[in-house]
Design a protein around this motif. Structure first.
Motif, short mmCIF file in Angstrom:
data_model
loop_
_atom_site.label_atom_id
_atom_site.label_comp_id
_atom_site.label_asym_id
_atom_site.label_seq_id
_atom_site.Cartn_x
_atom_site.Cartn_y
_atom_site.Cartn_z
N TRP A 297 -28.34 26.63 8.15
CA TRP A 297 -26.68 26.53 8.37
C TRP A 297 -26.38 25.95 7.13
O TRP A 297 -25.11 25.77 6.44
CB TRP A 297 -26.34 25.88 9.51
N VAL A 298 -27.13 25.10 6.48
CA VAL A 298 -26.67 24.26 5.18
C VAL A 298 -26.49 25.11 4.04
O VAL A 298 -25.49 25.03 3.37
CB VAL A 298 -27.85 23.31 4.84
N THR B 61 -14.64 35.04 -0.10
CA THR B 61 -13.59 34.81 -1.11
C THR B 61 -13.88 36.10 -2.11
O THR B 61 -12.82 36.46 -2.57
CB THR B 61 -14.01 33.46 -2.04
N SER B 62 -15.07 36.45 -2.40
CA SER B 62 -15.26 37.48 -3.35
C SER B 62 -14.84 38.88 -2.43
O SER B 62 -14.10 39.59 -3.38
CB SER B 62 -16.86 37.81 -3.60
N PRO C 129 -21.76 27.48 2.89
CA PRO C 129 -21.18 27.94 1.57
C PRO C 129 -21.35 29.36 1.21
O PRO C 129 -20.37 29.82 0.30
CB PRO C 129 -21.73 26.93 0.67
N GLY C 130 -22.35 29.90 1.48
CA GLY C 130 -22.66 31.17 1.22
C GLY C 130 -21.67 32.25 1.84
O GLY C 130 -21.13 33.02 1.14
N GLY C 131 -21.43 31.96 2.99
CA GLY C 131 -20.40 32.85 3.72
C GLY C 131 -19.03 32.67 3.13
O GLY C 131 -18.35 33.49 3.06
N VAL D 50 -24.90 25.56 -1.93
CA VAL D 50 -26.10 26.45 -1.63
C VAL D 50 -27.27 25.90 -2.26
O VAL D 50 -28.55 26.37 -1.35
CB VAL D 50 -25.70 28.03 -2.29
N ALA D 51 -27.45 25.42 -3.39
CA ALA D 51 -28.47 24.93 -3.98
C ALA D 51 -29.14 24.01 -3.36
O ALA D 51 -30.59 23.82 -2.85
CB ALA D 51 -28.24 24.53 -5.56
N GLU D 52 -28.54 23.06 -2.51
CA GLU D 52 -28.95 22.15 -1.70
C GLU D 52 -29.37 22.54 -0.50
O GLU D 52 -30.61 22.28 -0.10
CB GLU D 52 -27.81 20.94 -1.45
#
Length: 296
Positions: free
Chosen positions: A262-263, A274-275, A267-269, A250-252
């Motif tokens: 989408w980058v 997961t949460s 990972p944010g999705g 997410v940082a990248e």
């Protein structure tokens, strides 16, 4: 002509009783425990079979196709180094689950041990342990975790240890409260009459009664732990590149979020799902194991 009442039972024909009515099948609604357990199982299977499920090597770079949008060949697109995002998201489930297991192994036994000792022994032992618990709870967990990781160095074990050191107080307070309620119960009085006392009474009789609520609290707290672990990775204090980790991904992606969304979205999705899975699992376990919240 008289009309038959709808509640009047039908008279048997030729002296034979009518066949019994079969009750209509009722579909049980999809509860939180089922949905959360299913999502967690999917996550575990993704992590376990990542080498077979990932379509590409998560660390192999293709600079010529960097920042490519989602396509039939790369379902979630590629990042700034041309790495397949779907493969990196699948492999990113591994460090997340390892971190969760390490934190649970460190926090739940520590909190239960301190809480049961404080509630059963009482006196100065309870006062000292509870004051330490209050001090740790008053500190901002993520800030303390960042400070500890900065001193020990980034990495999976150091991140898990830092988060565990700030996550045990809720388990200690809850187990202490339950121990205080059980200390004067007839169940423990009967155990004392049989000559049971000390550590055998605490860990053989009180601990099993405190475990269900500890399991529920652990499941409910995992969502926040996942976000905290992602926060460490986002700030560069977690698992270091090139290992796939959702927070660092997410940082990248935040550097190019306005043009290549989408980058960061992939990972944010994954962090969101997961949460959500662990929160649903915790709600379902609470409904099952706590009669005060059971669905009627």
């Amino acid at each position: 002509m008289t009309q038959l009442s709808m509640q009047e039972p039908l008279q048997p024909v030729n002296g034979e009783a009518p066949p019994p009515r079969t009750p209509r099948s009722r579909r049980r609604p999809l509860n939180a425990l089922t949905l959360g357990g299913f999502l967690v199982c999917v996550l575990v299977l993704l992590a376990a079979f990542a080498p077979w499920l990932a379509p590409f090597d998560p660390n192999f770079q293709h600079i010529e196709i960097r920042l490519m949008p989602p396509s039939p060949h790369h379902w979630l697109g590629t990042d700034g180094f041309g790495r397949d995002l779907l493969s990196r998201v699948i492999y990113g489930a591994r460090p997340t689950l390892v971190l969760i297991v390490l934190i649970l192994v460190l926090t739940v036994p520590t909190g239960l041990l301190l809480g049961i000792c404080a509630g059963y022994l009482g006196g100065w032992t309870e006062r000292v342990l509870m004051r330490i618990t209050d001090i740790v709870m008053s500190l901002p967990s993520l800030v303390i975790a960042l400070a500890l990781v900065a001193m020990m160095g980034p990495g999976l074990m150091n991140g898990a240890l830092a988060l565990a050191l700030t996550s045990w107080p809720p388990f200690a307070r809850q187990s202490r409260t339950e121990t205080l309620a059980l200390r004067r119960s007839d169940y423990l009085a009967a155990a004392r009459m049989q000559g049971i006392g000390g550590p055998r009474l605490m860990f053989g009789h009180i601990l099993p009664l405190c475990l269900p609520s500890a399991v529920v609290r652990a499941a409910l707290s995992l969502g926040g732990i996942i976000l905290a672990a992602a926060g460490l990775g986002f700030l560069g204090m977690g698992i270091q590149p090139p290992t796939a980790e959702w927070g660092s991904m997410v940082a990248e992606g935040s550097k190019v979020i306005f043009d290549q969304w989408w980058v960061a979205a992939a990972p944010g999705g994954a962090i969101l799902l997961t949460s959500l899975a662990f929160n649903l699992l915790g709600d379902g376990l609470r409904d099952k194991m706590d009669p005060r919240h059971a669905n009627r």
